[in-house]
Design a protein around this motif. Structure first.
Motif, PDB file in Angstrom:
ATOM      1  N   ILE A 199     -31.321  60.873  54.596  1.00 17.47           N
ATOM      2  CA  ILE A 199     -29.874  61.034  54.614  1.00 17.47           C
ATOM      3  C   ILE A 199     -29.435  62.199  53.730  1.00 17.47           C
ATOM      4  O   ILE A 199     -28.476  62.913  54.044  1.00 17.47           O
ATOM      5  N   GLY A 200     -30.127  62.396  52.629  1.00 14.43           N
ATOM      6  CA  GLY A 200     -29.750  63.475  51.720  1.00 14.43           C
ATOM      7  C   GLY A 200     -30.900  63.850  50.810  1.00 14.43           C
ATOM      8  O   GLY A 200     -31.812  63.059  50.571  1.00 14.43           O
ATOM      9  N   GLY A 258     -36.383  48.857  52.668  1.00 14.20           N
ATOM     10  CA  GLY A 258     -35.502  49.368  53.712  1.00 14.20           C
ATOM     11  C   GLY A 258     -34.867  50.707  53.394  1.00 14.20           C
ATOM     12  O   GLY A 258     -34.595  51.498  54.292  1.00 14.20           O
ATOM     13  N   HIS A 259     -34.630  50.963  52.114  1.00 17.88           N
ATOM     14  CA  HIS A 259     -34.013  52.228  51.722  1.00 17.88           C
ATOM     15  C   HIS A 259     -34.306  52.472  50.252  1.00 17.88           C
ATOM     16  O   HIS A 259     -34.597  51.539  49.488  1.00 17.88           O
ATOM     17  N   LEU A 315     -42.794  62.896  55.552  1.00 16.97           N
ATOM     18  CA  LEU A 315     -43.540  62.411  54.397  1.00 16.97           C
ATOM     19  C   LEU A 315     -42.724  61.388  53.619  1.00 16.97           C
ATOM     20  O   LEU A 315     -43.236  60.330  53.217  1.00 16.97           O
ATOM     21  N   ALA A 316     -41.443  61.685  53.403  1.00 15.42           N
ATOM     22  CA  ALA A 316     -40.573  60.783  52.650  1.00 15.42           C
ATOM     23  C   ALA A 316     -40.417  59.441  53.368  1.00 15.42           C
ATOM     24  O   ALA A 316     -40.495  58.370  52.750  1.00 15.42           O
ATOM     25  N   VAL A 317     -40.210  59.490  54.684  1.00 17.61           N
ATOM     26  CA  VAL A 317     -40.045  58.261  55.463  1.00 17.61           C
ATOM     27  C   VAL A 317     -41.318  57.424  55.429  1.00 17.61           C
ATOM     28  O   VAL A 317     -41.282  56.203  55.227  1.00 17.61           O
ATOM     29  N   ASN A 318     -42.457  58.072  55.613  1.00 20.95           N
ATOM     30  CA  ASN A 318     -43.737  57.353  55.611  1.00 20.95           C
ATOM     31  C   ASN A 318     -44.061  56.772  54.232  1.00 20.95           C
ATOM     32  O   ASN A 318     -44.649  55.701  54.127  1.00 20.95           O
ATOM     33  N   VAL A 356     -33.751  57.999  51.558  1.00 27.59           N
ATOM     34  CA  VAL A 356     -34.139  57.575  52.908  1.00 27.59           C
ATOM     35  C   VAL A 356     -33.516  56.224  53.215  1.00 27.59           C
ATOM     36  O   VAL A 356     -33.548  55.310  52.382  1.00 27.59           O
ATOM     37  N   VAL A 357     -32.947  56.097  54.398  1.00 30.82           N
ATOM     38  CA  VAL A 357     -32.454  54.811  54.895  1.00 30.82           C
ATOM     39  C   VAL A 357     -33.143  54.555  56.227  1.00 30.82           C
ATOM     40  O   VAL A 357     -32.996  55.326  57.174  1.00 30.82           O
TER      41      VAL A 357
END
Length: 481
Positions: A193-194, A300-301, A288-291, A187-188
């Motif tokens: 992203i992948g 940040g990433h 879910l991943a972003v949160n 996650v960025v």
């Protein structure tokens, strides 16, 4: 089966650019190279300092610390971790129990589990949550000391003994084992992203070859993958025990298309397969991943390990978060299209460079390691990347040009005039390739080729046509015999 892909993150640069570079050094090089190609100033550092203090654990760090600058702002990196990942977040990631605590507080699904130093308490807790379970050290990375799908107390005891015998880890984590596919999600900012599906080491039968032979065949294929080349499937006691439980030996011949798993763990360094699977994830799992990343301070990433429920693809459980994860397997999956993680990271730190010209040049990363490793320098700046398209022209020079200082003379003049290329022996002749950003530069350089060194005698020069460069080229000038 792995097929050599053009490296998306590096435009039309091929695999020869990263030949011989592996591990976290490859991760660092890919990000640094992406920024450098966009015109950012690149510096490498021997170690962290007041300029780039990132609370890195002791160990070999040369070739992983670097900075990128656009003249107005400078950002520092250690391998894949940039300075937009705070030291606090990195420390939390190293403490798996604290990570779970923060994730749980943010409403993120995490495995049921606990951490213990006392073996008896650990065993009692395992009985309480029920088998199968996962055992792993409180701190650690790269899957070291992790045991999954332990089916009984006896298996758990053996795993504890093995960790105690082979490592110094005192505090261990015991968790409920969750069935499902395991993904490493990168996650960025607010975007996935992948995602790589990590499949445990396996072979697929063809009805002809034994399992041992199938492993050898697969290892040959892994050898040509830049990421997997140093991660073969090793035949050890775990592989033999796994086969024995399923009624196989290394000499068994599986039926055609029969998939034989060799390990329980999906660890890639133990022979697992990285399968590109970003499109498999539902929007719910991506959210879910972003949160989960947002649950940590100033993160940040980063990379997240997520198990997706096989009965409900919208539900996932976050196993852990990595502040300095590997990214090379996203660019070199065993199957599927590579994902441009380095480009996304540079976009995040330097958004003004998103549509900027990208050079097809690259620099020799391995050559910068020597002065850093030898402690000869504290920092090393890389010459700027060409800011425009480049051209090349090849010359075949005949005459008295061998062992008379001719090639050294050409190299000196090329570097003096800020040109790139190579000079190599071709029988009794010398073949010169000159690369420059302007065709006029190359034309002006011809006088040095014709004049030659003091002891040389140039009889004839055969010139090829001027060409626009579309293939990768290395900055600098080399003499090759």
């Amino acid at each position: 089966m792995y097929k050599e892909n053009k490296l998306i993150a590096l435009s039309n640069l091929g695999n020869e650019v990263i030949e011989g570079i592996t591990g976290f050094k490859l991760d660092a090089y890919l990000i640094a190279l992406e920024g450098w190609r966009r015109g950012l100033e690149l510096k490498w550092y021997r170690d962290q300092s007041d300029l780039c203090e990132m609370n890195v654990l002791p160990g070999r760090t040369s070739g992983r610390f670097f900075s990128l600058s656009d003249g107005n702002k400078t950002h520092y990196f250690f391998a894949t971790r940039g300075d937009k990942v705070s030291n606090e977040a990195a420390s939390i990631c190293r403490n798996k129990s604290l990570t779970k605590k923060l994730l749980k507080k943010a409403g993120i699904n995490v495995p049921i589990g606990g951490s213990f130093e006392d073996e008896h308490e650990l065993l009692r807790f395992a009985t309480k949550i029920g088998y199968p379970v996962v055992l792993k050290p409180q701190s650690g990375s790269m899957g070291r000391g992790v045991f999954v799908n332990l089916q009984s107390e006896n298996e758990l005891k053996k795993a504890i003994q093995q960790i105690r015998r082979n490592t110094e880890y005192k505090e261990l984590i015991i968790e409920k084992f969750y069935q499902g596919d395991e993904y490493r999600v990168y996650v960025v900012g607010n975007k996935v992203i992948g995602a790589i599906k990590r499949v445990p080491a396996n072979v697929i039968g063809d009805g002809i070859h034994s399992i041992r032979e199938l492993i050898e065949i697969k290892n040959k294929n892994r050898k040509i993958n830049p990421y997997l080349s140093i991660k073969p499937i090793k035949i050890d006691s775990q592989v033999r025990d796994m086969l024995k439980k399923k009624g196989y030996t290394l000499d068994s011949v599986p039926e055609k298309n029969e998939k034989i798993f060799l390990r329980n763990m999906s660890n890639l360094s133990q022979g697992g397969d990285p399968i590109e699977a970003t499109d498999e994830l539902t929007d719910e799992v991506k959210e879910l991943a972003v949160n989960a990343l947002k649950a940590l301070p100033s993160m940040g990433h980063g990379g997240l390990d997520i198990i997706v429920d096989p009965d409900n693809p919208n539900e996932g459980t976050v196993l852990e978060i990595n502040s300095k994860p590997e990214i090379s397997f996203h660019l070199y999956p065993l199957s599927g299209n590579p994902k441009d993680i380095p480009s996304a990271i540079i976009d995040y730190y330097f958004p003004d460079t998103i549509n900027k010209f990208k050079s097809t040049a690259f620099f020799d990363y391995k050559s910068i390691l020597k002065p850093l490793n030898n402690r000869a320098v504290e920092e090393l700046k890389i010459s700027d990347a060409p800011s425009t398209n480049c051209f090349k022209k090849t010359f075949l020079v005949q005459g008295k040009v061998i062992n008379v200082g001719y090639m050294s003379y050409i190299k000196r003049q090329a570097l003096k005039n800020k040109l790139y290329g190579e000079c190599k022996r071709d029988g009794k002749n010398v073949k010169i390739t000159i690369i420059g950003s302007e065709s006029g530069q190359i034309d002006a350089f011809k006088k040095y080729i014709y004049d030659g060194s003091h002891k040389s005698v140039v009889v004839k020069v055969i010139e090829d046509k001027l060409e626009k460069i579309t293939e990768p080229f290395k900055i600098g000038f080399e003499i090759t015999n």
